[in-house]
Design an enzyme around this catalytic site. Sequence first.
Site, PDB file in Angstrom:
ATOM      1  N   GLU A  45       0.870  -1.167   0.000  1.00 63.51           N
ATOM      2  CA  GLU A  45       0.000   0.000   0.000  1.00 63.51           C
ATOM      3  C   GLU A  45       0.909   1.218   0.000  1.00 63.51           C
ATOM      4  O   GLU A  45       1.645   1.473   0.961  1.00 63.51           O
ATOM      5  CB  GLU A  45      -0.907   0.002   1.228  1.00 63.51           C
ATOM      6  CG  GLU A  45      -1.910   1.147   1.240  1.00 63.51           C
ATOM      7  CD  GLU A  45      -1.923   1.888   2.548  1.00 63.51           C
ATOM      8  OE1 GLU A  45      -1.476   3.054   2.557  1.00 63.51           O
ATOM      9  OE2 GLU A  45      -2.376   1.308   3.551  1.00 63.51           O
ATOM     10  N   CYS A  83      -1.597   8.665   3.953  1.00 57.48           N
ATOM     11  CA  CYS A  83      -1.572   8.089   2.610  1.00 57.48           C
ATOM     12  C   CYS A  83      -2.868   8.373   1.858  1.00 57.48           C
ATOM     13  O   CYS A  83      -2.908   8.306   0.636  1.00 57.48           O
ATOM     14  CB  CYS A  83      -1.315   6.589   2.683  1.00 57.48           C
ATOM     15  SG  CYS A  83      -2.513   5.686   3.692  1.00 57.48           S
TER      16      CYS A  83
END
Length: 690
Positions: A256, A295
């Site tokens: 990720e 993120c």
Amino acid sequence: MQQLTSYISGVWAYGQGKERAIHHAVSGEALYQVCSDGLPLAESLDYARQHGGKALAAMTFQQRAQMMKAVAKHLLAHKESLYQISAETGATRGDGWVDIEGGIATLFAYAGLAGRELPDDTLWPEDELIPLSKQSQFAARHVITSRPGVALHINAFNFPCWGMLEKLAPTWLAGMPAIIKPATASAQLTQAMVKLIIESGLVPEGALQLICGGVGDIFEHLDYQDAVTFTGSAQTGQKLRSHPRLLQKSIAFTMEADSLNCCILGEDVTPEMPEFAIFIKEVVREMTTKAGQKCTAIRRVIVPAAQMDAVQQALLKRLGGVTVGDPAHPDVRMGALVNLEQRDDVQQKVDYLLRNGCEPLCGGSLSALQLTGNGAENGAFYPPTLLYCADPFTHQAVHGTEAFGPVATLMPYQNAEQAVELALLGQGSLAGSLVTADEQIAAKIIRATACAHGRMLILDRHAAVESTGHGSPLPMLVHGGPGRAGGGEELGGLRAVKHYMQRTAIQGSPTMLAAIGREWVRGADVVEEQVHPFRKYFEQLAIGESLLTARRTITEADIVNFGCLSGDHFYAHMDKIGAAESLFGERVAHGYFVVSAAAGLFVDPGVGPVIANYGMENLRFIEPVKIGDTIQVRLTCKKKIKKAQKTAEDKPHGVVVWDVQVLNQHQQPVALYSILTLVTRQNGDFIPAA
């Protein structure tokens, strides 16, 4: 200066070699030294497999869920000690809440999912029986089993608690031990949480280990049953993904990476509408929460050209009210970046964007920084920075360069097609948002951009009231994204658990498949006894125990009475002429009457261990039941799920799933379904808290 120890093979240990310092994000003071050189990291893999792995694999899903729930309660009781350490990383109380209590909530969520949906067993039958032959004596089903490996979780610095727990929850639930490697910049907070878990004694030894520092040569010792997850920069992730050992052993790898997430303001929204204020609030919140170190943070703000001036003014006004400084000060709303290296990296990325088609609207350099509170001059602070790119189709840097801090860029679009194109130029994102009040705009943009996003949020005046926001991953929803976002997938409810398990197609006779899955399937052998199954306690019931009921002939009076009682006068049941012209050719019984009549045949009416009907699943009407047909029911104990006794006063019980087959006089099924009953357990197992 304190030494930040690792927890390896049951021992807290510190390495010998080159040390790295962790500094206070606000004061700049050196707090910890970190080193893992020389630690037996390779041996930690075997330790996890032999100790934590075997212990977890022997536990049922329900037992693992109870363990996780107990851990979550323990962490919640000690959260204040974690908040104190969280402040060292520059986080405000609100930032820490997302990280600490958000992570703990993820443990609770997975424990709850397992308690409701997973078997009290170590094997997970994933689907119903799949017939492979005409007589159905050769069949198959998919089962999911624990893998005797280790999950190596390499996490980013921005969420040292949540980042660990959101991976740890499905890993433990899958029966796999974990080795956590936090980013060094905030490893002290991860270590504090791991210490709390280890000292609680709630998890098996070897189920959780911690590496503070580098991973050394641990990759060289991974095997095909292991799994690796990584959260961080795409560059580092790609390097790890291509490691020869991972390729050689086909080791599962999930990445990720940070992405250039966007938020689109719909063409329909004007400054007078509630959606406009919602948009402004969402963008500013995403820029300033965790000082933009997320993120999922909004990096690209895509706005109709006609509304650009109004959006600029509103954003600048709101950003002007954001106070930056020491989170301990009551007036501060945004803290520091994690360290000076991160601050310098943000400045370099902003400078690059300014040289490539962007101009500053606010912030953009340390000279624009105004701090609230004393003693923060040496901290890793950076001002909220809003940039403007007038031609985002020509200047591609804005779609490929991420300043991982409180930075976002405004860019205009002329029509919906351009908005879609700009969103897709991000080359894959974790999250995207659209603010609109127009359903047609929402449908058009989401359908066109969903392919490039892991999650998308549509905000209007109705959803905004309860929305968790653009940047909040939720345990029941997939977290991840394609392309630049890493191509991985985490969370998503029980989907995440399957990432750490093995799916296998099992073929054989129904009886064999029932024995392997410890769950009765149609076509398998049954056991019939004189005692009605509703007269038995949970522990006394056997999987496959079955009752074949007496028969009942359906009459016209049954159909008429049920129609009058229920108010269901559908023509196929009540209109002789209409029914004659239907596909049935004559009047048929109500489906729900058939189900009710079936219950009348299989229920034992006396007081007994059965507490209540808990629900019905997968009801299908197979054949019509006509006047004069005779029905009979086969009731079979399909599976049992033991429920935890929450208090000493609670009556111990479990859920029993019964397979119900309603048959006609030709022994053809006319209705198939499952019912769930709550059944009393003879023996309680409540354990009071220490």
